[in-house]
Design a protein around this motif. Structure first.
Motif, PDB file in Angstrom:
ATOM      1  N   ASP C 115       0.818  -1.206   0.000  1.00 22.28           N
ATOM      2  CA  ASP C 115       0.000   0.000   0.000  1.00 22.28           C
ATOM      3  C   ASP C 115       0.853   1.257   0.000  1.00 22.28           C
ATOM      4  OD1 ASP C 115      -2.488  -1.201   0.049  1.00 22.28           O
ATOM      5  OD2 ASP C 115      -2.414  -1.517   2.212  1.00 22.28           O
ATOM      6  N   PRO C 116       0.571   2.175  -0.900  1.00 24.44           N
ATOM      7  CA  PRO C 116       1.267   3.455  -0.825  1.00 24.44           C
ATOM      8  C   PRO C 116       0.844   4.189   0.437  1.00 24.44           C
ATOM      9  CG  PRO C 116      -0.396   3.497  -2.544  1.00 24.44           C
ATOM     10  CD  PRO C 116      -0.374   2.112  -2.009  1.00 24.44           C
ATOM     11  N   ARG C 117       1.768   4.800   1.114  1.00 25.30           N
ATOM     12  CA  ARG C 117       1.449   5.479   2.358  1.00 25.30           C
ATOM     13  C   ARG C 117       2.021   6.889   2.340  1.00 25.30           C
ATOM     14  NH1 ARG C 117       1.442   2.280   7.057  1.00 25.30           N
ATOM     15  NH2 ARG C 117       0.956   4.264   8.028  1.00 25.30           N
ATOM     16  N   PRO C 118       1.255   7.856   2.799  1.00 24.85           N
ATOM     17  CA  PRO C 118       1.852   9.181   2.965  1.00 24.85           C
ATOM     18  C   PRO C 118       2.655   9.196   4.256  1.00 24.85           C
ATOM     19  CG  PRO C 118      -0.471   9.258   3.547  1.00 24.85           C
ATOM     20  CD  PRO C 118      -0.156   7.821   3.200  1.00 24.85           C
ATOM     21  N   ILE C 209       7.013  14.492   0.937  1.00 22.46           N
ATOM     22  CA  ILE C 209       6.773  14.982  -0.429  1.00 22.46           C
ATOM     23  C   ILE C 209       6.405  13.833  -1.354  1.00 22.46           C
ATOM     24  CG2 ILE C 209       7.824  16.067  -2.434  1.00 22.46           C
ATOM     25  CD1 ILE C 209       9.512  17.735  -0.571  1.00 22.46           C
ATOM     26  N   LEU C 210       7.206  12.762  -1.319  1.00 23.81           N
ATOM     27  CA  LEU C 210       7.037  11.691  -2.310  1.00 23.81           C
ATOM     28  C   LEU C 210       6.033  10.640  -1.868  1.00 23.81           C
ATOM     29  CD1 LEU C 210      10.763  11.047  -3.274  1.00 23.81           C
ATOM     30  CD2 LEU C 210       9.147  12.616  -4.306  1.00 23.81           C
ATOM     31  N   SER C 211       5.732  10.590  -0.570  1.00 26.56           N
ATOM     32  CA  SER C 211       5.031   9.474   0.049  1.00 26.56           C
ATOM     33  C   SER C 211       5.882   8.210  -0.086  1.00 26.56           C
ATOM     34  CB  SER C 211       3.611   9.279  -0.496  1.00 26.56           C
ATOM     35  OG  SER C 211       3.613   8.616  -1.732  1.00 26.56           O
TER      36      SER C 211
ATOM     37  N   ILE D 233      -2.382   9.701  -3.634  1.00 25.45           N
ATOM     38  CA  ILE D 233      -1.847  10.111  -2.336  1.00 25.45           C
ATOM     39  C   ILE D 233      -0.807  11.200  -2.530  1.00 25.45           C
ATOM     40  CG2 ILE D 233      -0.331   9.378  -0.465  1.00 25.45           C
ATOM     41  CD1 ILE D 233      -1.694   6.803  -0.306  1.00 25.45           C
ATOM     42  N   LYS D 234       0.124  10.924  -3.439  1.00 23.86           N
ATOM     43  CA  LYS D 234       1.212  11.857  -3.688  1.00 23.86           C
ATOM     44  C   LYS D 234       0.664  13.201  -4.155  1.00 23.86           C
ATOM     45  CE  LYS D 234       4.332   9.544  -6.181  1.00 23.86           C
ATOM     46  NZ  LYS D 234       5.323   9.301  -7.264  1.00 23.86           N
ATOM     47  N   GLY D 258      -8.972   1.833  -1.248  1.00 27.09           N
ATOM     48  CA  GLY D 258      -7.715   1.121  -1.028  1.00 27.09           C
ATOM     49  C   GLY D 258      -6.584   2.027  -0.586  1.00 27.09           C
ATOM     50  N   ILE D 259      -6.622   3.301  -1.015  1.00 25.27           N
ATOM     51  CA  ILE D 259      -5.579   4.221  -0.564  1.00 25.27           C
ATOM     52  C   ILE D 259      -6.144   5.281   0.378  1.00 25.27           C
ATOM     53  CG2 ILE D 259      -4.010   3.921  -2.506  1.00 25.27           C
ATOM     54  CD1 ILE D 259      -5.174   6.431  -3.756  1.00 25.27           C
ATOM     55  N   LYS D 261      -7.711   4.944   3.018  1.00 27.58           N
ATOM     56  CA  LYS D 261      -7.476   4.601   4.423  1.00 27.58           C
ATOM     57  C   LYS D 261      -6.142   5.139   4.911  1.00 27.58           C
ATOM     58  CE  LYS D 261      -5.443   0.162   3.206  1.00 27.58           C
ATOM     59  NZ  LYS D 261      -5.794  -1.101   2.636  1.00 27.58           N
ATOM     60  N   ASN D 262      -5.215   5.382   3.997  1.00 30.94           N
ATOM     61  CA  ASN D 262      -3.918   5.893   4.398  1.00 30.94           C
ATOM     62  C   ASN D 262      -3.804   7.405   4.238  1.00 30.94           C
ATOM     63  OD1 ASN D 262      -2.782   3.405   5.088  1.00 30.94           O
ATOM     64  ND2 ASN D 262      -2.456   2.933   2.922  1.00 30.94           N
ATOM     65  N   MET D 263      -4.867   8.037   3.738  1.00 36.50           N
ATOM     66  CA  MET D 263      -4.777   9.472   3.491  1.00 36.50           C
ATOM     67  C   MET D 263      -5.156  10.243   4.746  1.00 36.50           C
ATOM     68  SD  MET D 263      -6.136  10.318  -0.270  1.00 36.50           S
ATOM     69  CE  MET D 263      -5.731   9.385  -1.715  1.00 36.50           C
TER      70      MET D 263
END
Lengths: 336, 247, 286, 411
Positions: C115-118, C209-211, D233-234, D258-259, D261-263
């Motif tokens: 999962d991408p994460r900030p 910045i990039l996450s 997200i980015k 899917g994303i 939840k992480n925002m």
């Protein structure tokens, strides 16, 4: 040496011809076809890395470019199968001429970086030039050719088709390596200054080697196009180049059989082992670390050395002479 | 006056602003034996590299057999008949002596671009290579790897590879360095046997051998020519002593 | 007018990020002649470790420290166990770092899912600065400051310390340095750890910045290569200028010639290398 | 010594083992080949697909229409060449009856010809490329998700009519998915009197959107941001970071659950359109969301629900043919005839091209019970992939691409 490798050669050819008979399952025959295609690509890169001492991280350029040209010409531009493939071959070789001209401005890691950058540029173009390449959706819809009325859609037929090219490539490269020009390329790797003083134009020798490698890369690319009937920017990306380099070095740079073994290793890991081991990418990485650590010269020379060591002990006990020269030790590490 | 084999005029080379060779004038006649003398760092090897084409001069010109070669590549000059040996040995260490000489032979042959036939099949080259090795007394080692030979044997192989090219101008960079007295004698005899059709320029520190061998001598110091003349003139010149004692 | 200033600032900020990414790579490459293709993976790993630190209640600054330290230790282990055994074999070293990059990338996928994460930025650096009609994020200016400080600190280390003198000597001529009694067995691990730590800490710093996401390594590695190649290998000043040049090319290039956005980084690299194979500031390229 | 012969004999061995297990039986399990991504950059989506599929199979106790369901999972690594090999493996070695997958559009396109050749039904749980059900419809293909533009046609209308926006800037990932979404939105928005003043196309692997964000025309009413994967997200983080206050319209994937939840708060207020939202307030969906939360601890998003629905399609078709898949034509016809009244999507049926007609939700990111969710603010019922256009005319018109210049004809 020639007699023994001659025996190996016969064994290899017979085994390769028998593959479809032995395997039966079309899935594995198709896999074997893929091994052949990647083996041609790895052998062509080996010309540069192993024999030329020029470590390229952009060899996917020829695979992808030839595949794109082949599919574009035969599906969208209305060319015939044969003329399409021929133009792809010529165009890719031309591309290698241009890239060689640019990349051979530097040597060692500079060369590696330029080839990487050139590869990335091609990748970027393939991704971006949608009208020509279909962008990330790629180009598809291509039919396999029917040479002499044989339907290459059949896995066995395609395997033998690829095998023909593989054997010609193998023979061509084997001859090349022994030829005066092959020796020129290796000499240019080992002692470039000396080679110049002996009357060789080292730049030109390396450039010719580069173009020759590009030519065989193009053959691999055309076969790739026929096999997959589809091409997308993935065929051009850094990962493909890196994997090809891994095949060469893992199998044994500067040896004839090394890249073939490397191709088997990578293709099997990616396509077969991955079905059983979820973390196969990690395994792939670990295998390469292990090879470099414990068999830095690659699997083929490494196992040869080990068996020779074992045999040598026996032979010495029997009072035999020193072992023959393999001629591969000098192959290592000429990039600096 | 006869034609010049080598005509170097106003030659200079700077490395990062430091002059390694300064305004060198060197004229060598056909068939002459010319000796370059001078302390370490005098610029002798750099001058060789300039003549052979390994590096490009910053100023001046080089003519070989009447042709301006200043902008020519090394390999082109080689094809004009220049051959050289190296001070630091640059041989194909993992190949046999024969193969080293064969490489020297193919370098001047058109077949060097042949990618199809096996080099081993070209028995002519191998025979010729053995002949050349015989002239330097190495035929008994022809099938041995270079890495398994002695230093003196390698020096002789260097000369053999240069001789195999049948050069018109031979550049010898300290051919006697590091050899035993016996080996020196052998190499000396070998050099003396080279026909006068070959012009020789040699860098050598061994004064006795060199002086006996040379027709004319150039003494260099700090990149420049200090003294130039025949044997007697140079030996008599006070600057020669200065160069050698002052260092 | 505004366009040029704002894009210039963007370029500056992105260039600063690239410098933080490339400094360690350049240092290692310059001294040890190891093209560490795992550098991008180090960067990503640092970011993931920092993210976990923050998830576990630590603040941003501690996360940078932890990210840097973790990767530093990993780098030390890698140097000691693997690279040292391959000394003098650049090709084998390149390959082994590539293998390690594979392992780290897949390991990150395993441990942190894909999962991408900030990565949350510290509250004191949120928000924007306004001057005149211009708006610019505080955090990006902060990154510029960090890059300048880092450049200064590295410069001091290299030019003013004993270790720095050894490193410089090694970069100039390894053989000579050995003759002078510099012990590479101490210097190499030190530099490799330092370079790795920079990558790890840089990853955390870039996170806001990039996450943090799975292909971060392959996205960033080519950029580090481009910077180092353009600036010249082993030259700190070169890496700094290279990073800024790339930052500006990236920023202005994407705005002015959007059609070339995919190749904007590699075209100048090929041009520079073919015209001047040593890079803009490098002495030699192995 | 490792040599080709050794490897080959290993291959022979495994081939023999493979074929022994592959004896097809009439009353044995139905074999489902599942192409997903477990390694590389796309692995997050692949995992969610796996979760969705597993949940559906579990809910049916591993049985559909009285037959056991046997799922064979393959990792395509997100690479077309591997996808093809894996598909061959599933079809030729495992003799699967039906395929579910793959994840990415380029993967689906890479095996398109092969599927036509071997004639194995395939249900797409994710790949949204328009032409798969438009200009190049594959008779063996049916999709369980919307096309790229399907949800964004209505969003164009909503932006113009309900939100009253006149001028919009589009920023979208520079790849086919982004092009198609942006074009669909543009067409309908312009048809309803709106104006697209700017289109920005950052490359897919853009690290820093700063130079794009600062190019956005300050006079626009809103920004339409179409991003896939983690780029949402980015982008949103950097957008807020630049102090941008213009409202953001998003594609379905920009703020996918899917994303999401992480925002953080940067996503609040983003209005997007999709054929699904975890916030759809029907009993069927709420039960589904509850089950996903229980099993995996997060809300279902694009991939989870896509694979779940692909599995429901399979179930529906199997019931139509009473579990008999021996007649592939009949089975495929049933798949093309799927008609489900109650699903997480709402009612679903399939058009002539193999594409679902379904409700499209306009969604707004809100915070509820401490977590972000896409609250449904309007529903467009039974939306076709062709929106309100005539399919024939639609297909004859220009392709949705980067250079698409259509829309506004109705004005």
């Amino acid at each position: 040496m020639t007699a023994r490798s001659g025996v190996w050669l016969v064994v290899m050819v017979v085994a390769l011809v028998l593959v479809p008979v032995l395997i039966g399952s079309p899935f594995y025959v198709n896999l074997a076809s893929q091994v052949l295609i990647y083996a041609i690509l790895a052998m062509s890169l080996n010309l540069l890395v192993g024999f030329g001492g020029l470590t390229s991280l952009g060899h996917a350029a020829y695979l992808g470019f030839a595949a794109y040209v082949t599919i574009y010409l035969t599906t969208l531009a209305g060319f015939g199968q044969f003329s399409g493939a021929l133009i792809a071959l010529v165009a890719t070789t031309g591309l290698a001429m241009l890239f060689g001209f640019l990349a051979l401005r530097a040597s060692g890691l500079g060369f590696l970086m330029i080839t990487l950058a050139l590869g990335q540029i091609l990748w970027g173009l393939a991704f971006r030039w949608v009208s020509l390449t279909g962008g990330d959706n790629g180009l598809g819809g291509m039919q396999r050719p029917h040479p002499f009325g044989i339907d290459l859609g059949d896995p066995n037929a395609f395997y033998y088709f690829a095998l023909c090219f593989f054997l010609v490539a193998f023979a061509g490269i084997a001859l090349f390596v022994r030829s005066p020009f092959g020796h020129s390329l290796r000499g240019s790797r080992d002692q470039p200054r000396r080679m110049r003083a002996l009357g060789y134009n080292v730049w030109f020798v390396q450039w010719c080697g580069f173009v020759y490698a590009g030519f065989w890369g193009a053959i691999a690319g055309i076969l790739y196009a026929y096999y997959n009937q589809f091409v997308s920017p993935h065929a051009l990306n850094l990962m493909t180049s890196a994997e090809t380099l891994l095949m060469v070095i893992a199998g044994g740079a500067g040896t004839l059989f090394g890249p073939i073994v490397g191709a088997v290793l990578v293709v099997v890991l990616k396509n077969v082992v991955s079905a059983y081991i979820a973390r196969w990418v990690m395994l792939l990485g670990a295998v390469f670390v292990m090879i470099v650590l414990f068999m830095p010269e690659g699997l083929v020379p490494g196992t040869t050395r080990w068996t020779k060591l074992a045999l040598g002990r026996r032979r010495r006990a029997a009072g035999g002479g020193p072992g023959e020269a393999t001629g591969t030790a000098a192959v290592q590490e000429r990039s600096s | 006056m006869s034609e010049l084999a080598l005509d170097v005029d106003g030659l200079g080379k700077n490395f990062g602003g430091l002059p390694a060779v300064r305004d060198v004038v060197l004229k060598v006649e056909l068939g002459e034996r010319h000796l370059l003398l001078g302390p370490n760092g005098a610029g002798k090897t750099t001058l060789f590299n300039l003549i052979a084409g390994d590096i490009r001069p910053s100023t001046g010109s080089i003519r070989l057999f009447g042709r301006d070669v200043t902008r020519m590549r090394t390999d082109q000059r080689t094809h004009m008949g220049v051959a050289r040996t190296y001070q630091i040995i640059t041989l194909f260490a993992e190949s046999t002596l024969t193969h080293n000489v064969v490489m020297s032979l193919t370098g001047l042959s058109r077949c060097r671009f042949d990618p199809f036939t096996s080099l081993d099949r070209r028995t002519g080259f191998r025979e010729r290579a053995r002949e050349v090795l015989a002239t330097v007394g190495l035929e008994h080692l022809a099938d041995r790897k270079v890495s398994e030979t002695s230093y003196g044997e390698r020096r002789r192989l260097e000369i053999a590879m240069a001789m195999a090219q049948e050069p018109s101008l031979l550049l010898l960079d300290e051919p006697l360095a590091g050899l035993s007295a016996d080996e020196r004698g052998e190499v000396q005899r070998l050099l003396e046997s080279i026909p006068r059709s070959v012009t020789i320029v040699m860098i050598e520190h061994d004064m006795d051998v060199a002086l006996a061998f040379a027709d004319r001598i150039t003494v260099m110091q700090r990149g420049a020519v200090v003294v130039e003349g025949n044997r007697a003139e140079v030996v008599a010149d006070p600057k020669t002593k200065e160069v050698y004692l002052g260092h | 007018m505004n366009f040029w200033v704002i894009q210039g600032l963007n370029g500056l900020a992105f260039g600063s990020l690239l410098f933080i990414l490339a400094a360690g790579f350049s240092l290692i490459f310059g001294l040890m002649r190891v093209a560490n293709l795992a550098h991008g993976a180090f960067f990503m790993l640092g970011a993931y470790v920092g993210l976990s630190a923050i998830d576990n209640g630590m603040n941003f600054w501690v996360a940078i420290l932890i990210g840097g330290l973790t990767v530093c230790v990993l780098g030390g282990v890698m140097e000691g166990l693997i690279l040292r055994r391959l000394a003098g074999q650049p090709l084998a070293q390149v390959l082994v770092t590539l293998g390690i990059a594979f392992i780290i990338a897949d390991g990150c996928l395993w441990l942190w899912s894909g999962d991408p994460r900030p990565l949350p930025m510290p509250s004191e650096l949120q928000g924007v600065l306004r001057f005149g009609g211009l708006i610019f994020p505080k955090y990006r200016l902060f990154v510029v400051v960090v890059a300048v400080c880092l450049a200064g600190a590295l410069w001091l280390l290299l030019e003013r310390s004993r270790v720095g003198a050894m490193i410089r000597a090694g970069v100039d001529d390894m053989e000579m340095a050995r003759v002078m009694g510099i012990r590479t067995s101490l210097l190499f691990p030190l530099v490799f750890c330092l370079g790795s730590a920079l990558a790890g800490a840089g990853g955390v710093l870039a996170g806001p910045i990039l996450s943090v996401y799975p292909s971060m390594d392959t996205d960033m590695l080519p950029m580090a290569l481009v910077v180092v190649i353009l600036g010249g290998v082993g030259s700190l000043g070169g890496a700094f200028v290279g990073a800024l040049v790339i930052g500006f090319i990236y920023s202005y290039g994407q705005a002015l010639v959007p059609d070339l956005a995919y190749v904007i980084l590699f075209l100048p690299m090929v041009l520079v290398l073919t015209i001047r194979p040593t890079g803009l500031f490098g002495r030699r390229l192995v | 010594m490792l040599r080709p012969g050794g490897i080959l004999s290993a291959l022979v061995l495994s081939a023999v083992l493979g074929t022994v297990g592959a004896q097809a039986q009439d009353n044995g399990p139905i074999k489902v080949g599942f192409l997903t991504v477990k390694s590389g950059a796309l692995a997050a989506g692949g995992r969610q697909m796996e979760e969705g599929l597993k949940l559906c199979v579990d809910q049916h106790d591993g049985k559909m229409a009285g037959r056991k369901i046997d799922v064979i999972t393959a990792d395509t690594a997100g690479q077309p060449a591997v996808t093809k090999t894996k598909t061959q493996e599933l079809v030729e070695r495992d003799n699967v009856d039906v395929l579910i997958g793959p994840l990415a559009a380029f993967e689906a396109l890479a095996i398109d010809d092969y599927i036509r050749k071997v004639k194995v039904p395939i249900i797409s749980p994710s790949a949204a490329a328009e032409d798969l059900t438009q200009r190049k419809p594959n008779p063996w293909f049916v999709r369980a998700v919307g096309t790229s533009a399907q949800a964004h046609h209505p969003l164009g209308e909503y932006a113009a009519k309900d939100l009253g926006y006149k001028k919009i800037a589009i920023i979208a990932d520079d790849f086919a998915f982004g092009h198609e979404i942006a074009s669909g939105f543009q067409r309908v928005f312009k048809d309803n009197g709106g104006e697209i003043v700017q289109k920005l196309w950052p490359p897919l692997n853009t690290a820093d959107y700063g130079s794009y964000i600062t190019q956005i025309d300050p006079d626009v009413d809103a920004v339409f941001a179409a991003f896939a994967g983690g780029n949402g997200i980015k982008f949103l983080g950097q957008y807020r970071n630049y102090g941008m206050t213009k409202p953001v319209l998003g594609s379905m994937t920009t703020v996918d659950e899917g994303i999401l939840k992480n925002m953080g708060d940067e996503a609040l207020g983003v209005i997007s359109a999709g054929w699904y939202s975890a916030g759809i307030d029907t009993p069927t969906n709420q039960a589904f969301v509850k089950a996903v939360r229980k099993a995996y601890g997060s809300d279902p998003g694009y991939y989870t629900v896509g694979a779940y629905m692909a599995c429901q399609f399979l179930n529906n078709a199997l019931e139509q043919v009473h579990g008999d898949v021996s007649d592939k034509q009949a089975f495929m016809k049933a798949l093309r005839n799927v008609n489900i009244d109650k699903s997480p999507y709402g009612p679903v049926k399939i058009d002539d091209y193999g594409q679902p007609i379904m409700d499209i939700e306009i969604r707004k990111v809100e915070k509820k019970d401490g977590r972000l969710q896409n609250t449904v603010i309007k529903t467009y019922p039974a939306v076709s992939q062709f929106w309100t256009y005539d399919p024939k005319k639609f297909l004859a018109g220009p392709v949705y691409s980067r250079d698409y210049d259509g829309g506004g004809e109705k004005k």
